[in-house]
Scaffold this motif. Structure first.
Motif, PDB file in Angstrom:
ATOM      1  N   THR A  45      -4.742   5.904   5.974  1.00  0.00           N
ATOM      2  CA  THR A  45      -5.830   5.569   6.223  1.00  0.00           C
ATOM      3  C   THR A  45      -6.264   4.087   7.078  1.00  0.00           C
ATOM      4  O   THR A  45      -7.628   3.529   7.506  1.00  0.00           O
ATOM      5  CB  THR A  45      -6.868   5.889   5.057  1.00  0.00           C
ATOM      6  N   THR A  46      -5.513   3.281   5.997  1.00  0.00           N
ATOM      7  CA  THR A  46      -5.898   1.554   6.523  1.00  0.00           C
ATOM      8  C   THR A  46      -4.976   1.464   7.730  1.00  0.00           C
ATOM      9  O   THR A  46      -4.927  -0.359   8.302  1.00  0.00           O
ATOM     10  CB  THR A  46      -5.172   0.880   5.562  1.00  0.00           C
ATOM     11  N   GLN A  47      -3.667   2.497   8.151  1.00  0.00           N
ATOM     12  CA  GLN A  47      -3.448   1.956   9.812  1.00  0.00           C
ATOM     13  C   GLN A  47      -4.565   2.454  11.046  1.00  0.00           C
ATOM     14  O   GLN A  47      -5.334   3.114  11.252  1.00  0.00           O
ATOM     15  CB  GLN A  47      -2.216   2.759   9.888  1.00  0.00           C
ATOM     16  N   ASN A  48      -3.898   1.623  12.172  1.00  0.00           N
ATOM     17  CA  ASN A  48      -4.643   2.171  13.382  1.00  0.00           C
ATOM     18  C   ASN A  48      -3.094   3.503  14.526  1.00  0.00           C
ATOM     19  O   ASN A  48      -2.331   3.426  13.728  1.00  0.00           O
ATOM     20  CB  ASN A  48      -3.925   1.007  14.538  1.00  0.00           C
ATOM     21  N   GLY A 101      -8.044   4.541  11.739  1.00  0.00           N
ATOM     22  CA  GLY A 101      -7.707   5.502  10.512  1.00  0.00           C
ATOM     23  C   GLY A 101      -8.736   5.678   9.195  1.00  0.00           C
ATOM     24  O   GLY A 101      -9.192   6.688   9.013  1.00  0.00           O
ATOM     25  N   SER A 102      -9.944   4.375   9.024  1.00  0.00           N
ATOM     26  CA  SER A 102     -10.478   4.850   8.300  1.00  0.00           C
ATOM     27  C   SER A 102     -11.708   5.148   7.990  1.00  0.00           C
ATOM     28  O   SER A 102     -12.985   5.338   8.033  1.00  0.00           O
ATOM     29  CB  SER A 102     -10.974   3.142   8.595  1.00  0.00           C
ATOM     30  N   GLU A 103     -11.885   5.032   9.667  1.00  0.00           N
ATOM     31  CA  GLU A 103     -12.933   6.493  10.115  1.00  0.00           C
ATOM     32  C   GLU A 103     -12.899   7.831  10.265  1.00  0.00           C
ATOM     33  O   GLU A 103     -13.903   8.216  10.331  1.00  0.00           O
ATOM     34  CB  GLU A 103     -13.260   5.576  11.896  1.00  0.00           C
ATOM     35  N   GLY A 132      -0.972  18.253  18.587  1.00  0.00           N
ATOM     36  CA  GLY A 132      -0.039  18.422  17.212  1.00  0.00           C
ATOM     37  C   GLY A 132      -1.046  17.622  16.175  1.00  0.00           C
ATOM     38  O   GLY A 132      -2.205  17.460  16.348  1.00  0.00           O
ATOM     39  N   TYR A 133      -0.128  17.067  14.916  1.00  0.00           N
ATOM     40  CA  TYR A 133      -0.921  17.291  13.610  1.00  0.00           C
ATOM     41  C   TYR A 133      -0.489  15.826  13.392  1.00  0.00           C
ATOM     42  O   TYR A 133       0.041  15.456  13.707  1.00  0.00           O
ATOM     43  CB  TYR A 133      -0.634  17.796  12.935  1.00  0.00           C
ATOM     44  N   VAL A 134      -1.656  15.281  12.484  1.00  0.00           N
ATOM     45  CA  VAL A 134      -1.245  13.522  11.322  1.00  0.00           C
ATOM     46  C   VAL A 134      -2.293  14.139  10.475  1.00  0.00           C
ATOM     47  O   VAL A 134      -3.649  14.525  10.127  1.00  0.00           O
ATOM     48  CB  VAL A 134      -2.740  12.369  12.883  1.00  0.00           C
ATOM     49  N   ARG A 135      -1.358  13.718   9.311  1.00  0.00           N
ATOM     50  CA  ARG A 135      -2.492  14.044   7.957  1.00  0.00           C
ATOM     51  C   ARG A 135      -2.713  12.537   7.693  1.00  0.00           C
ATOM     52  O   ARG A 135      -1.701  11.869   7.821  1.00  0.00           O
ATOM     53  CB  ARG A 135      -0.682  14.209   7.064  1.00  0.00           C
ATOM     54  N   LEU A 136      -3.706  11.920   7.405  1.00  0.00           N
ATOM     55  CA  LEU A 136      -3.855  10.937   6.743  1.00  0.00           C
ATOM     56  C   LEU A 136      -4.465  10.860   5.049  1.00  0.00           C
ATOM     57  O   LEU A 136      -4.844  12.024   4.545  1.00  0.00           O
ATOM     58  CB  LEU A 136      -5.271  11.035   8.079  1.00  0.00           C
ATOM     59  N   LEU A 137      -3.850   9.435   4.959  1.00  0.00           N
ATOM     60  CA  LEU A 137      -4.039   9.348   3.353  1.00  0.00           C
ATOM     61  C   LEU A 137      -3.786   8.265   3.395  1.00  0.00           C
ATOM     62  O   LEU A 137      -3.411   7.270   3.815  1.00  0.00           O
ATOM     63  CB  LEU A 137      -2.173  10.158   2.916  1.00  0.00           C
ATOM     64  N   ASN A 138      -4.941   7.706   1.735  1.00  0.00           N
ATOM     65  CA  ASN A 138      -4.982   6.932   1.719  1.00  0.00           C
ATOM     66  C   ASN A 138      -4.221   6.267   1.227  1.00  0.00           C
ATOM     67  O   ASN A 138      -2.526   6.256   0.516  1.00  0.00           O
ATOM     68  CB  ASN A 138      -6.015   6.443   0.167  1.00  0.00           C
ATOM     69  N   PRO A 139      -3.581   4.650   1.134  1.00  0.00           N
ATOM     70  CA  PRO A 139      -2.512   3.617   1.222  1.00  0.00           C
ATOM     71  C   PRO A 139      -2.189   3.553  -0.672  1.00  0.00           C
ATOM     72  O   PRO A 139      -2.891   3.868  -1.929  1.00  0.00           O
ATOM     73  CB  PRO A 139      -2.780   2.152   2.024  1.00  0.00           C
ATOM     74  N   PRO A 140      -0.645   4.118  -0.468  1.00  0.00           N
ATOM     75  CA  PRO A 140      -0.655   4.067  -2.298  1.00  0.00           C
ATOM     76  C   PRO A 140      -1.143   2.340  -2.924  1.00  0.00           C
ATOM     77  O   PRO A 140      -0.723   1.505  -1.859  1.00  0.00           O
ATOM     78  CB  PRO A 140       0.807   4.073  -1.967  1.00  0.00           C
TER      79      PRO A 140
END
Length: 257
Positions: A45-48, A101-103, A132-140
């Motif tokens: 979620t921190t990525q573009n 990703g943050s939005e 297609g699909y994208v899986r958004l996760l919070n960064p480790p």
């Protein structure tokens, strides 16, 4: 796709019909994403987010244009919401979708690039699409340990400090809200209940410490061994591990000859 075009020809009130082949193909759209949730592209979620589309207009509709559409499914509901158009309609052969990703937060994104034509009323009509699909996760979480890597038995305690660990989602980038669990074993892995001098003078399957700072009493540890300290840093559903080695050496012996 190919159609048969019929061309009428009138001569002396007789109608002759000639068939003419016209290679009429639908437009093609291809985007750089996988087609299943299990193989979805994983981003934080921190990525573009940048998605590329390659399009081919076909030869039947001159007023063809393309548009990006997105639907989101949260981890809890498991159902995708309505499709929402993002970005302007484009007519070039290559399309690029850029998002933050943050939005969106954590969850799945269903992303498609659709080709449209306009009907007689000027309304857009769907022609074809790719998805297609994208899986958004919070960064480790970031787990960091500082401290000595060697200590002399008999010199007291050694401090291992993990207070510089942080959550990339936190603006302050500090350890607030993080949970710490410290574990310890000898490098040879022979940790048993009989070996009461393994780490800090006691054997335990539970954490030796739950704070960001761990004070290790080296006097209770065996000399000539290297100990592995394993740190688990936790927050919400995220868990990150870090390791630190500490070698315990015997005390210096001064003898008078």
């Amino acid at each position: 796709m190919c159609f048969i075009c019929f061309t009428p020809f009138f001569v002396l009130f007789f109608v002759f019909v000639f068939t003419v082949q016209c290679n009429c193909s639908y437009p093609e759209v291809k985007i750089s994403l996988n087609k299943t949730l299990t193989s979805a592209k994983v981003l934080y979620t921190t990525q573009n987010i940048t998605i590329h589309a390659t399009t081919k207009r076909g030869n039947c509709h001159k007023s063809l244009s393309f548009r990006w559409e997105i639907a989101k499914a949260s981890d809890h509901l498991g159902e995708f919401g309505m499709l929402i158009s993002r970005g302007d309609i484009f007519e070039s052969k290559k399309g690029i979708l850029k998002l933050r990703g943050s939005e969106f937060g954590e969850g799945f994104l269903y992303i498609r690039c659709a080709a449209f034509i306009r009907d007689l009323a000027g309304e857009l009509v769907l022609e074809t699409y790719d998805y297609g699909y994208v899986r958004l996760l919070n960064p480790p979480l970031i787990a960091l340990i500082t401290g000595a890597t060697s200590a002399i038995k008999g010199n007291g305690s050694v401090v291992l400090d993990a207070s510089n660990s942080y959550d990339p989602l936190s603006i302050q980038n500090n350890s607030n809200g993080l949970i710490f669990n410290w574990f310890c074993r000898k490098m040879d892995g022979k940790l048993t209940k009989a070996n009461t001098r393994s780490c800090n003078g006691r054997y335990s399957k539970t954490p030796y410490s739950t704070g960001s700072v761990f004070s290790v009493d080296v006097d209770y540890m065996d000399a000539n061994y290297t100990y592995v300290f394993e740190l688990f840093v936790m927050k919400d559903r995220r868990v990150t591990r870090a390791f630190h080695n500490l070698t315990v050496t015997p005390p210096y012996i001064i003898s008078l000859m």
